[in-house]
Design an enzyme around this catalytic site. Structure first.
Site, short mmCIF file in Angstrom:
data_model
loop_
_atom_site.label_atom_id
_atom_site.label_comp_id
_atom_site.label_asym_id
_atom_site.label_seq_id
_atom_site.Cartn_x
_atom_site.Cartn_y
_atom_site.Cartn_z
N ASN A 207 -3.89 68.50 -61.55
CA ASN A 207 -2.66 68.49 -60.89
C ASN A 207 -1.82 69.61 -61.25
O ASN A 207 -2.46 70.74 -61.87
CB ASN A 207 -1.81 67.22 -61.58
CG ASN A 207 -1.76 67.06 -62.95
OD1 ASN A 207 -1.03 67.88 -63.46
ND2 ASN A 207 -2.42 65.95 -63.54
N LYS A 286 -24.01 72.20 -59.30
CA LYS A 286 -23.08 72.31 -58.34
C LYS A 286 -23.55 71.66 -57.07
O LYS A 286 -24.84 71.72 -56.63
CB LYS A 286 -23.11 74.02 -58.03
CG LYS A 286 -22.01 74.23 -56.87
CD LYS A 286 -21.72 75.62 -56.73
CE LYS A 286 -20.95 75.99 -55.56
NZ LYS A 286 -21.19 77.44 -55.11
N PRO A 303 -8.43 55.47 -68.55
CA PRO A 303 -7.58 54.68 -69.46
C PRO A 303 -6.25 55.11 -69.29
O PRO A 303 -5.92 56.39 -69.25
CB PRO A 303 -8.17 54.90 -70.99
CG PRO A 303 -9.21 56.05 -70.70
CD PRO A 303 -9.30 56.22 -69.24
O1 PMT Z 1 4.03 70.41 -67.49
P1 PMT Z 1 4.99 71.03 -66.75
O2 PMT Z 1 4.74 72.13 -65.64
O3 PMT Z 1 6.10 71.47 -67.55
O4 PMT Z 1 5.66 69.57 -65.73
C1 PMT Z 1 6.07 68.75 -66.61
C2 PMT Z 1 5.80 67.37 -66.18
C3 PMT Z 1 6.25 67.16 -64.59
C4 PMT Z 1 4.22 67.06 -66.14
C5 PMT Z 1 6.44 66.12 -67.05
O5 PMT Z 1 8.03 66.46 -67.20
C6 PMT Z 1 6.08 64.95 -66.65
O6 PMT Z 1 6.83 64.37 -65.71
N1 PMT Z 1 4.99 64.25 -67.11
C7 PMT Z 1 4.64 62.88 -66.95
C8 PMT Z 1 3.41 63.18 -65.63
C9 PMT Z 1 2.73 61.85 -65.23
O7 PMT Z 1 1.62 61.82 -65.39
O8 PMT Z 1 3.48 60.99 -64.79
P2 PMT Z 1 3.24 59.44 -64.33
O9 PMT Z 1 4.29 58.78 -63.84
O10 PMT Z 1 1.96 59.41 -63.48
O11 PMT Z 1 2.64 58.71 -65.71
C10 PMT Z 1 3.73 57.88 -66.48
C11 PMT Z 1 3.45 58.22 -68.01
O12 PMT Z 1 2.13 57.30 -68.23
C12 PMT Z 1 3.45 59.41 -68.41
O13 PMT Z 1 3.94 59.19 -69.71
C13 PMT Z 1 2.01 59.80 -68.50
O14 PMT Z 1 1.78 60.63 -69.70
C14 PMT Z 1 1.37 58.53 -69.08
N2 PMT Z 1 0.05 58.10 -68.49
C15 PMT Z 1 -0.32 58.25 -67.22
C16 PMT Z 1 -1.65 57.86 -66.66
C17 PMT Z 1 -2.78 57.75 -67.66
N3 PMT Z 1 -3.92 57.58 -67.55
N4 PMT Z 1 -2.32 57.74 -69.06
C18 PMT Z 1 -1.00 58.01 -69.60
O15 PMT Z 1 -0.75 57.97 -70.54
#
Ligand code: PMT
Length: 397
Positions: A207, A286, A303
């Site tokens: 991403n 590949k 996870p």
């Molecule tokens: O890195 P930058 O370019 O500075 O951008 C910052 C950002 C946009 C990445 C950051 O501000 C942000 O929003 N991070 C969270 C991104 C995300 O994955 O959000 P989510 O809504 O999909 O996940 C929710 C939470 O669960 C997050 O804290 C994520 O770290 C956590 N998660 C998600 C999936 C997973 N398998 N494990 C997790 O721990």
């Protein structure tokens, strides 16, 4: 607040010297006492009279000055200071400080002082990227000096790149964090950046996360006195040497490292954009292209690291991030509840000017009973504000 603190603001020869005027204004406004040191080169860029008027004290410039030594000489200045901020810090002064020279008043004061030293580099991007400058940065950090920035962008010389001095508000926030030491004695574990989920040896799913927000949180937490571990996906950033960085690639690697470090942490911040899915099979060679048929990838869920932490470590302060393109607040609040978090920081990733890969962010800090909106600002300022808010909300266990 820096109330009753003694701060030396030292200026060296850089076009960014004008920004020191605003920095001094901010420090004075917070009721701290300010003394100014100016190198001869600094005086070519901003007049001593300006700095004198703003600080309300005479300017200090010469190491070997009978009059100055009789009033407040370099040893007195060194002992007087609680913090010394070199802003702007030229490549030349950075080199002298990192090598322990005391060839002018500024470097002699730093040598003779036990005060915390902050260096805000300002220079052309080529000078900043020069191998010797980078070695000097590492050396200065290893001496315990805090390097603030530099930022990226267009430079006075027309170049674009790293080397712009941080803005006065950003430098002030670091000074304030150091002064308040709100996270003194705390251990903070942060995830940052994207993960990459390999399809074959040359392709992966990922991403747009650059890691900037997570690294800014790490720097802000460290400035506030925490000991910080940063589990980082693949990014193009470097953290201060005092921050422990654990590099990972996949979500599963990140999960393994978080599990290894979480026990010792008081606070967990999940800022990484962890891939929700990864390919069931990673091809060892590949995949050959066949334009006559579609290629199907089977994906399995990764996870959920944040959920694992909240389910198993409810004694810790747990902060998630939420990246959404619509219904930003509602969807974030659902995650706050579903993952049983203390806070979730929501940002709108459909916007180009904030969040993914941008220099700035604009966020909502959501807790069970309220929402706090933070105005758009640089990620380092947002990071300081998030930590201050969370502390004020006194949910730190
Ligand atoms: O890195 P930058 O370019 O500075 O951008 C910052 C950002 C946009 C990445 C950051 O501000 C942000 O929003 N991070 C969270 C991104 C995300 O994955 O959000 P989510 O809504 O999909 O996940 C929710 C939470 O669960 C997050 O804290 C994520 O770290 C956590 N998660 C998600 C999936 C997973 N398998 N494990 C997790 O721990």
């Amino acid at each position: 607040m820096l109330k009753n603190k003694n701060i030396i603001v030292a200026l060296t020869g850089s076009i960014a010297a004008y920004k020191a005027a605003e920095l001094v204004r901010l420090i004075k406004k917070s009721e701290a006492e300010v003394r100014i040191i100016m190198t001869d080169a600094a005086k070519e860029f901003i007049t001593p009279i300006t700095m004198q008027a703003l600080s309300g004290n005479p300017i200090h410039s010469n190491l070997l000055d009978m009059e100055a030594e009789a009033a407040m000489g370099h040893i007195e200045l060194a002992k007087w200071a609680d913090a010394i901020v070199v802003s702007p810090c030229s490549a030349n002064t950075l080199a002298k400080i990192s090598q322990g020279l005391g060839s002018d008043l500024l470097t002699a004061v730093i040598l003779a002082s036990e005060a915390k030293v902050f260096l805000a580099p300002a220079m052309n991007q080529q000078m900043w990227n020069a191998q010797i400058t980078q070695e000097n940065v590492v050396r200065a950090s290893s001496l315990g000096h805090k390097i603030l920035g530099p930022g990226e962008g267009e430079q006075a010389c027309g170049d674009i790149g790293s080397g712009r001095m941080l803005e006065p508000e950003e430098i002030f926030a670091a000074l304030e964090a150091f002064s308040l030491s709100l996270l003194e004695g705390k251990k903070v574990l942060i995830t940052a950046g994207p993960t990459q989920e390999p399809i074959d040896p040359v392709r992966y799913l990922s991403n747009h996360s650059s890691g900037k927000m997570g690294y800014a949180l790490a720097e802000a937490a460290e400035a506030a006195g925490a000991s910080v571990t940063l589990v980082s996906g693949p990014v193009n950033l470097r953290a201060s040497s005092s921050i422990e960085v654990i590099d990972v690639v996949t979500a599963k690697d990140m999960f393994a490292e978080v599990k290894r470090s979480i026990e010792a942490a008081d606070i967990f911040i999940g800022c990484a954009a962890v891939a929700d899915y990864s390919p069931v099979n990673t091809h060892s060679q590949k995949i050959k292209k066949n334009l006559n048929e579609n290629l199907l990838l089977e994906l399995e869920p990764n996870p959920d690291i944040l959920k694992f932490v909240s389910e198993n470590y409810s004694n810790k302060t747990i902060i998630g991030f939420s990246a959404e393109t619509e219904n930003v607040e509602d969807f974030a609040r659902e995650k706050l509840v579903a993952k049983n978090l203390d806070f979730i920081v929501a940002n709108d990733v459909s916007r180009n000017d904030i969040a993914f890969n941008a220099a700035e962010n604009e966020v909502l800090i959501i807790s069970k009973d309220k929402t706090k909106a933070l105005a758009k600002a640089s990620k380092i300022l947002v990071a300081h504000q998030i930590l201050n808010y969370i502390h004020q909300d006194s949910l730190l266990h």
